[in-house]
Scaffold this active site. Structure first.
Site, PDB file in Angstrom:
ATOM      1  N   GLU A 110      -2.567   4.259 -23.221  1.00 19.80           N
ATOM      2  CA  GLU A 110      -2.939   5.656 -23.378  1.00 19.80           C
ATOM      3  C   GLU A 110      -3.263   6.009 -24.827  1.00 19.80           C
ATOM      4  OE1 GLU A 110       0.599   6.816 -21.384  1.00 19.80           O
ATOM      5  OE2 GLU A 110       1.631   7.289 -23.237  1.00 19.80           O
ATOM      6  N   CYS A 123      -4.465   9.422 -31.557  1.00 18.04           N
ATOM      7  CA  CYS A 123      -3.352   8.474 -31.668  1.00 18.04           C
ATOM      8  C   CYS A 123      -3.613   7.394 -30.619  1.00 18.04           C
ATOM      9  CB  CYS A 123      -2.043   9.221 -31.387  1.00 18.04           C
ATOM     10  SG  CYS A 123      -0.608   8.140 -31.321  1.00 18.04           S
ATOM     11  N   CYS A 130       5.414  -2.844 -25.588  1.00 18.98           N
ATOM     12  CA  CYS A 130       5.831  -3.172 -26.954  1.00 18.98           C
ATOM     13  C   CYS A 130       7.044  -4.088 -26.879  1.00 18.98           C
ATOM     14  CB  CYS A 130       6.185  -1.894 -27.724  1.00 18.98           C
ATOM     15  SG  CYS A 130       6.637  -2.209 -29.443  1.00 18.98           S
ATOM     16  N   CYS A 134      12.962  -0.747 -29.132  1.00 22.61           N
ATOM     17  CA  CYS A 134      13.732   0.389 -29.653  1.00 22.61           C
ATOM     18  C   CYS A 134      14.330   1.141 -28.447  1.00 22.61           C
ATOM     19  CB  CYS A 134      12.849   1.314 -30.480  1.00 22.61           C
ATOM     20  SG  CYS A 134      11.959   0.451 -31.796  1.00 22.61           S
ATOM     21  N   CYS A 137      12.925   4.586 -26.899  1.00 23.70           N
ATOM     22  CA  CYS A 137      11.486   4.721 -26.677  1.00 23.70           C
ATOM     23  C   CYS A 137      11.092   4.225 -25.295  1.00 23.70           C
ATOM     24  CB  CYS A 137      10.774   3.928 -27.774  1.00 23.70           C
ATOM     25  SG  CYS A 137       9.061   3.543 -27.409  1.00 23.70           S
ATOM     26  N   GLY A 185       2.907   0.240 -28.754  1.00 28.64           N
ATOM     27  CA  GLY A 185       2.833  -1.026 -29.468  1.00 28.64           C
ATOM     28  C   GLY A 185       3.198  -0.965 -30.934  1.00 28.64           C
ATOM     29  N   LEU A 243      11.470   4.319 -40.034  1.00 24.22           N
ATOM     30  CA  LEU A 243      12.790   3.916 -40.558  1.00 24.22           C
ATOM     31  C   LEU A 243      13.902   4.358 -39.610  1.00 24.22           C
ATOM     32  CD1 LEU A 243      13.570   2.419 -43.200  1.00 24.22           C
ATOM     33  CD2 LEU A 243      14.353   4.619 -44.066  1.00 24.22           C
ATOM     34  N   CYS A 361       5.147   8.039 -26.744  1.00 26.51           N
ATOM     35  CA  CYS A 361       4.297   6.910 -26.383  1.00 26.51           C
ATOM     36  C   CYS A 361       4.812   6.238 -25.118  1.00 26.51           C
ATOM     37  CB  CYS A 361       4.231   5.912 -27.534  1.00 26.51           C
ATOM     38  SG  CYS A 361       5.827   5.310 -28.088  1.00 26.51           S
TER      39      CYS A 361
HETATM   40  S1  SF4 Z   1       6.359   1.626 -29.397  1.00 26.53           S
HETATM   41 FE1  SF4 Z   1       7.307   2.022 -31.414  1.00 26.53          FE
HETATM   42  S2  SF4 Z   1       9.273   3.066 -30.985  1.00 26.53           S
HETATM   43 FE2  SF4 Z   1       8.526   2.132 -29.062  1.00 26.53          FE
HETATM   44  S3  SF4 Z   1       9.585   0.130 -28.938  1.00 26.53           S
HETATM   45 FE3  SF4 Z   1       7.580  -0.191 -29.925  1.00 26.53          FE
HETATM   46  S4  SF4 Z   1       7.980  -0.028 -32.107  1.00 26.53           S
HETATM   47 FE4  SF4 Z   1       9.763   0.862 -31.071  1.00 26.53          FE
END
Ligand code: SF4
Length: 373
Positions: A110, A123, A130, A134, A137, A185, A243, A361
């Site tokens: 997206e 964006c 990904c 994290c 997310c 990603g 960070l 995201c």
């Molecule tokens: S998209 Fe960004 S916040 Fe989400 S897991 Fe990947 S690096 Fe981490």
């Protein structure tokens, strides 16, 4: 605490079906070579690049300067359709629009287009899913599906530029002015494709869109070897380091890659980037209630950044449905800002555009997958 396993992918796409090559995957010289391999003069590639980047057209019917009998073969070799719009959702009176794209192998990604009074920003996603894991997310929860090609990344940008030029956003036709690599990603884990895409954005017409590198932001969770490569690249994009906390103990959990590169190393690499390019970098900090929003952390962050050329971008967390992670209280956010400012650190609180349309995201792609499963 046992940390989740991290799968690092550096230019090793795990693609199940090869993505067709597109002119956006090639350098300008390689594009000319592709035309010659088709038995055509090299300048035909430049003509196609002009149609694609300057006129935002990949429809061979409109390429009136190219003989009709050549158009199909050159379009098949240089502008195959790589992304197909599945659906768009809008909010903020239409000024924010999220597009869900299906790639040639059915993978969903997206992009989000946001019109402001003084700029229009897209964006975009650099990977499907990904691998950085994290925990707060939505994209990170699903893991990495595959890297996107430079063509697939660039197609999102050209589609956004087309939307702007066609006047599809309220306020009439406009120009796409800013590109941020902050969608699905980790951009620096798909380094070569991201750099080719950045060159497609910044190269002057007819080789690219001719948008200034200053208007491009590349984010990273802190892949130090990627930041070092970017430093050597000589393109002065804005570097954004996610960070999320100033202490390694919590960051090992919030951003698991921290177990490989500590905060000290990440900031040293960002400082070297700033020194080389003259570009102030930004520190992205998702404020998460009772996790990383305490005043002692703001104090520590202020001390860490007070002598650096960095700007802090606080992001009120967009909660993932069903997740325990949520946005900070207003008063904690205000105190966090106050303490940072007391150290002279420039700080802004990012507006939460797209919140009503699953703005974090990966949330739209996740919702679509659930719908079709
Ligand atoms: S998209 Fe960004 S916040 Fe989400 S897991 Fe990947 S690096 Fe981490």
């Amino acid at each position: 605490m046992t940390l989740p396993e991290i799968k690092l992918v550096f230019d090793e796409p795990v693609q199940r079906k090869k993505t067709p090559k597109h002119l956006a995957d090639y350098s300008p010289q390689e594009r000319r070579e592709v035309a010659q391999e088709l038995g055509l003069p090299a300048f035909r590639a430049t003509q196609v690049a002009t149609h694609y980047f300057s006129h935002l057209s990949d429809d061979p019917q409109t390429w009136s300067d190219i003989p009709a009998e050549m158009r199909q073969s050159i379009a098949a070799a240089l502008t195959p359709k790589l992304i197909e719009l599945v659906r768009s959702v809008t909010c903020d009176d239409g000024m924010t629009r999220k597009d869900l794209w299906k790639l040639h192998d059915g993978v969903l990604v997206e992009s989000v287009l946001m019109r402001y009074t003084d700029r229009t920003t897209v964006c975009i996603s650099s990977q499907a899913g990904c691998g950085m894991n994290c925990p707060f997310c939505a994209t990170g929860q699903a893991g990495l599906t595959r890297n996107l090609s430079a063509g697939e990344i660039t197609e999102q940008i050209v589609a956004a530029a087309r939307t702007c030029a066609n006047g599809e956003l309220p306020g009439g036709p406009t120009r796409l002015s800013n590109i941020v690599f902050m969608g699905m990603g980790e951009p620096l884990a798909n380094y070569n494709a991201v750099i080719r895409s950045v060159r497609n954005i910044t190269d002057p017409s007819p080789d690219g869109l001719g948008i200034s590198a200053r208007s491009v932001t590349v984010s990273t969770v802190g892949l130090v070897n990627g930041i070092e490569k970017l430093t050597e690249e000589g393109i002065a994009v804005t570097l954004a380091v996610s960070l999320h906390t100033p202490d390694d103990e919590l960051r090992n959990t919030l951003v698991p890659i921290n177990s490989r590169w500590k905060i000290r190393e990440v900031l040293a690499a960002a400082d070297a980037y700033e020194k080389r390019t003259g570009r102030r970098y930004s520190i992205e900090y998702a404020l998460i209630r009772d996790i990383n929003d305490q005043s002692w952390r703001s104090d520590l962050l202020g001390r860490l950044l007070k002598n650096r050329n960095a700007h802090v971008n606080l992001i009120p967390l967009n909660p993932t449905p069903g997740s325990k992670w949520t946005a900070s209280r207003r008063e904690d956010e205000a105190e966090f800002v106050r303490i940072l400012e007391s150290y002279g650190v420039p700080v802004t609180v990012r507006d939460t555009r797209g919140r009503e349309i699953d703005g974090a995201c990966g949330q739209l792609a996740a919702a679509e997958k659930t719908r079709t499963d």
